[in-house]
Design a protein around this motif. Sequence first.
Motif, PDB file in Angstrom:
ATOM      1  N   ARG A  57       0.852  -1.188   0.000  1.00 17.51           N
ATOM      2  CA  ARG A  57       0.000   0.000   0.000  1.00 17.51           C
ATOM      3  C   ARG A  57       0.885   1.234   0.000  1.00 17.51           C
ATOM      4  O   ARG A  57       2.062   1.175   0.331  1.00 17.51           O
ATOM      5  N   GLN A  58       0.273   2.320  -0.360  1.00 20.91           N
ATOM      6  CA  GLN A  58       0.982   3.595  -0.274  1.00 20.91           C
ATOM      7  C   GLN A  58       0.723   4.192   1.091  1.00 20.91           C
ATOM      8  O   GLN A  58      -0.396   4.111   1.603  1.00 20.91           O
ATOM      9  N   PRO A  59       1.753   4.824   1.709  1.00 21.46           N
ATOM     10  CA  PRO A  59       1.508   5.433   3.024  1.00 21.46           C
ATOM     11  C   PRO A  59       0.444   6.520   2.926  1.00 21.46           C
ATOM     12  O   PRO A  59       0.357   7.240   1.935  1.00 21.46           O
ATOM     13  N   SER A  60      -0.376   6.602   3.945  1.00 19.81           N
ATOM     14  CA  SER A  60      -1.408   7.635   3.988  1.00 19.81           C
ATOM     15  C   SER A  60      -0.792   8.940   4.464  1.00 19.81           C
ATOM     16  O   SER A  60       0.342   8.979   4.969  1.00 19.81           O
ATOM     17  N   LEU A  61      -1.546  10.012   4.332  1.00 18.32           N
ATOM     18  CA  LEU A  61      -1.084  11.300   4.872  1.00 18.32           C
ATOM     19  C   LEU A  61      -0.870  11.200   6.376  1.00 18.32           C
ATOM     20  O   LEU A  61       0.081  11.772   6.923  1.00 18.32           O
ATOM     21  N   GLN A  62      -1.737  10.444   7.044  1.00 19.86           N
ATOM     22  CA  GLN A  62      -1.605  10.281   8.491  1.00 19.86           C
ATOM     23  C   GLN A  62      -0.303   9.573   8.854  1.00 19.86           C
ATOM     24  O   GLN A  62       0.322   9.868   9.876  1.00 19.86           O
ATOM     25  N   ASP A  63       0.112   8.663   7.992  1.00 24.51           N
ATOM     26  CA  ASP A  63       1.361   7.925   8.238  1.00 24.51           C
ATOM     27  C   ASP A  63       2.573   8.854   8.280  1.00 24.51           C
ATOM     28  O   ASP A  63       3.577   8.543   8.937  1.00 24.51           O
ATOM     29  N   ILE A  64       2.500   9.962   7.556  1.00 27.03           N
ATOM     30  CA  ILE A  64       3.638  10.895   7.527  1.00 27.03           C
ATOM     31  C   ILE A  64       3.352  12.147   8.356  1.00 27.03           C
ATOM     32  O   ILE A  64       4.064  13.143   8.256  1.00 27.03           O
ATOM     33  N   GLY A  65       2.279  12.103   9.162  1.00 31.42           N
ATOM     34  CA  GLY A  65       2.018  13.180  10.105  1.00 31.42           C
ATOM     35  C   GLY A  65       1.167  14.323   9.594  1.00 31.42           C
ATOM     36  O   GLY A  65       1.170  15.410  10.187  1.00 31.42           O
ATOM     37  N   PHE A  66       0.408  14.089   8.514  1.00 29.22           N
ATOM     38  CA  PHE A  66      -0.419  15.157   7.950  1.00 29.22           C
ATOM     39  C   PHE A  66      -1.869  14.708   7.825  1.00 29.22           C
ATOM     40  O   PHE A  66      -2.202  13.531   8.047  1.00 29.22           O
ATOM     41  N   GLU A  67      -2.743  15.641   7.486  1.00 25.97           N
ATOM     42  CA  GLU A  67      -4.167  15.368   7.386  1.00 25.97           C
ATOM     43  C   GLU A  67      -4.672  15.711   5.999  1.00 25.97           C
ATOM     44  O   GLU A  67      -4.075  16.520   5.285  1.00 25.97           O
ATOM     45  N   LYS A  68      -5.772  15.099   5.632  1.00 24.71           N
ATOM     46  CA  LYS A  68      -6.393  15.352   4.336  1.00 24.71           C
ATOM     47  C   LYS A  68      -6.910  16.781   4.281  1.00 24.71           C
ATOM     48  O   LYS A  68      -7.372  17.337   5.268  1.00 24.71           O
ATOM     49  N   THR A  69      -6.830  17.372   3.082  1.00 23.11           N
ATOM     50  CA  THR A  69      -7.373  18.713   2.865  1.00 23.11           C
ATOM     51  C   THR A  69      -8.504  18.618   1.848  1.00 23.11           C
ATOM     52  O   THR A  69      -8.867  17.530   1.397  1.00 23.11           O
ATOM     53  N   ASP A  70      -9.043  19.777   1.470  1.00 23.62           N
ATOM     54  CA  ASP A  70     -10.117  19.779   0.482  1.00 23.62           C
ATOM     55  C   ASP A  70      -9.570  19.832  -0.951  1.00 23.62           C
ATOM     56  O   ASP A  70     -10.335  19.980  -1.901  1.00 23.62           O
ATOM     57  N   PHE A  71      -8.248  19.686  -1.101  1.00 21.66           N
ATOM     58  CA  PHE A  71      -7.670  19.781  -2.436  1.00 21.66           C
ATOM     59  C   PHE A  71      -7.939  18.517  -3.228  1.00 21.66           C
ATOM     60  O   PHE A  71      -7.812  17.403  -2.716  1.00 21.66           O
ATOM     61  N   LYS A  72      -8.272  18.687  -4.505  1.00 22.07           N
ATOM     62  CA  LYS A  72      -8.518  17.550  -5.391  1.00 22.07           C
ATOM     63  C   LYS A  72      -7.566  17.630  -6.580  1.00 22.07           C
ATOM     64  O   LYS A  72      -7.633  18.551  -7.382  1.00 22.07           O
ATOM     65  N   PHE A  73      -6.679  16.673  -6.674  1.00 21.24           N
ATOM     66  CA  PHE A  73      -5.693  16.658  -7.750  1.00 21.24           C
ATOM     67  C   PHE A  73      -6.336  16.245  -9.068  1.00 21.24           C
ATOM     68  O   PHE A  73      -7.119  15.289  -9.125  1.00 21.24           O
ATOM     69  N   GLU A  74      -5.991  16.977 -10.120  1.00 21.46           N
ATOM     70  CA  GLU A  74      -6.379  16.602 -11.481  1.00 21.46           C
ATOM     71  C   GLU A  74      -5.146  16.687 -12.364  1.00 21.46           C
ATOM     72  O   GLU A  74      -4.303  17.570 -12.185  1.00 21.46           O
ATOM     73  N   GLU A  75      -5.054  15.786 -13.305  1.00 18.29           N
ATOM     74  CA  GLU A  75      -3.912  15.810 -14.209  1.00 18.29           C
ATOM     75  C   GLU A  75      -3.869  17.154 -14.935  1.00 18.29           C
ATOM     76  O   GLU A  75      -4.849  17.564 -15.546  1.00 18.29           O
ATOM     77  N   PRO A  76      -2.745  17.895 -14.839  1.00 19.06           N
ATOM     78  CA  PRO A  76      -2.679  19.229 -15.451  1.00 19.06           C
ATOM     79  C   PRO A  76      -2.746  19.156 -16.971  1.00 19.06           C
ATOM     80  O   PRO A  76      -2.164  18.261 -17.591  1.00 19.06           O
ATOM     81  N   LYS A  77      -3.450  20.115 -17.529  1.00 16.49           N
ATOM     82  CA  LYS A  77      -3.612  20.161 -18.984  1.00 16.49           C
ATOM     83  C   LYS A  77      -3.379  21.576 -19.485  1.00 16.49           C
ATOM     84  O   LYS A  77      -3.546  22.551 -18.743  1.00 16.49           O
ATOM     85  N   LEU A  78      -3.008  21.669 -20.753  1.00 17.19           N
ATOM     86  CA  LEU A  78      -2.827  22.962 -21.404  1.00 17.19           C
ATOM     87  C   LEU A  78      -4.165  23.371 -22.019  1.00 17.19           C
ATOM     88  O   LEU A  78      -4.645  22.733 -22.953  1.00 17.19           O
ATOM     89  N   ASP A  79      -4.756  24.422 -21.456  1.00 15.74           N
ATOM     90  CA  ASP A  79      -6.078  24.875 -21.880  1.00 15.74           C
ATOM     91  C   ASP A  79      -5.930  25.949 -22.955  1.00 15.74           C
ATOM     92  O   ASP A  79      -5.524  27.072 -22.668  1.00 15.74           O
ATOM     93  N   SER A  80      -6.271  25.608 -24.184  1.00 19.58           N
ATOM     94  CA  SER A  80      -6.107  26.560 -25.285  1.00 19.58           C
ATOM     95  C   SER A  80      -6.972  27.791 -25.113  1.00 19.58           C
ATOM     96  O   SER A  80      -6.602  28.893 -25.532  1.00 19.58           O
ATOM     97  N   ASN A  81      -8.140  27.642 -24.472  1.00 16.13           N
ATOM     98  CA  ASN A  81      -9.028  28.791 -24.264  1.00 16.13           C
ATOM     99  C   ASN A  81      -8.376  29.848 -23.379  1.00 16.13           C
ATOM    100  O   ASN A  81      -8.639  31.043 -23.527  1.00 16.13           O
ATOM    101  N   ILE A  82      -7.531  29.395 -22.465  1.00 12.42           N
ATOM    102  CA  ILE A  82      -6.834  30.327 -21.564  1.00 12.42           C
ATOM    103  C   ILE A  82      -5.526  30.803 -22.177  1.00 12.42           C
ATOM    104  O   ILE A  82      -5.242  32.000 -22.231  1.00 12.42           O
TER     105      ILE A  82
END
Length: 436
Positions: A186-211
């Motif tokens: 398994r991968q260590p959890s955030l708790q395993d390294i002394g941290f807590e979950k946040t409200d951040f949601k990771f998404e694969e970064p993309k190049l947005d042509s509209n921007i």
Amino acid sequence: MNKEEISVFWFRRDLRLEDNTALALALQDNVPVLPIFIFDETILGQLECKQDKRVDYIHQALQWIQTSFIKAGGGIRFFHSKPLTVFKELTKEYNVKTVYCNRDYEPHALSRDKEVGEWLQQQNIGFVTKKDQVIFEQGEIKKLDGTPYTVYTPYSRRWKETLTKKDYRSSRVNLTVNLLQWHPDRQPSLQDIGFEKTDFKFEEPKLDSNIIDSYGEFRDYPAKDLTTRLGVALRFGTISIRKCVNYALLHNETWLGELIWREFFMQILYHFPQVVDHCFKPQYEHIVWRNNEEEFLRWCEGRTGYPLVDAGMRQLNKTGFMHNRVRMVVASFLTKHLLIDWRWGEAYFAELLLDYELASNNGNWQWAAGCGCDAAPYFRIFNPTEQLKKFDRNLDYVRRWNPEFESLESQPIVEHTFARERALKVYKEALDKERR
């Protein structure tokens, strides 16, 4: 008992599989490759908030790429320790032939890599580092006399003149060859390294042509939110700088300029490491900062009475992000209007910014304070009221992040004209003192 011979790939600021220079090279080795990631105790121990969105970002990004490794029959091995300790452990378990990684240029990273590299050399283990997070490293863009550039415009010109297609050619990563086959529990959890979950949601970064295609037209208007938001992806390497530059060359010169600014500040930090704690221009060390702690707290909390400044600080406090135009306004306000040392503001940003990068954060704060290598002249002082009229005329951004500003009866923390004259006087006195 013979130990299995392997090579190691060490993930750091390159949390991706696509176009990862040292990973691609490692997988061309003739022995199986074990990818590792070290949750560095020294770095994590300096973070006071245990709900740090940056740690959560890293953790989620690693989960994202771990999926691909598992599908290929292997996986990243995780450690929560100090790097040198990790390599001492690995060499007890395996016959390590070579350690591969991509280069990092911040002072702490240089010191860490020197320590690890020297120990590996003593063990007759190769230590191969590759350029990956920049197009040009610190020594590749220099003046004709061999000295580093300290002004952006000629640096940018030389950067563009030097660029060839091979500089932004991608490396192909093939996980089907030479990956050490094993099954991580398994991968260590955030708790395993002394941290807590946040409200951040990771998404694969993309190049947005509209921007990106309209970046130069809309980037200064915070309510439109039409900036790339790729700072954090570049910081942790979840997107390739070569991919970004290739796109910018085809689509938007203005955004290319921002990518060059990033490398300009990186080479400044490398060649002039004293900027971490000192003004690039030493004469500005004579500034007599007021450093009023109550006023600094009001700035931090977004209670200065200037709507744009307060909206920006509240956006930062809530999200870990602040629009770039607003960053310039709040930094100028702290250093010029309140005469608070730029190092205080830089440290506050470092605590909260998702896209915090030492070189850029330091360079931009010194730019705002007028004491940096390519700084705005000290007499250029943003008027936060005029900036509001120019870039958020309809108050859309202010109402989003500082909705009660119209109901507040408190007076601004300082009157603009008075603050401007005071700053000019203090700065001039500091420079006059230097000349004497």
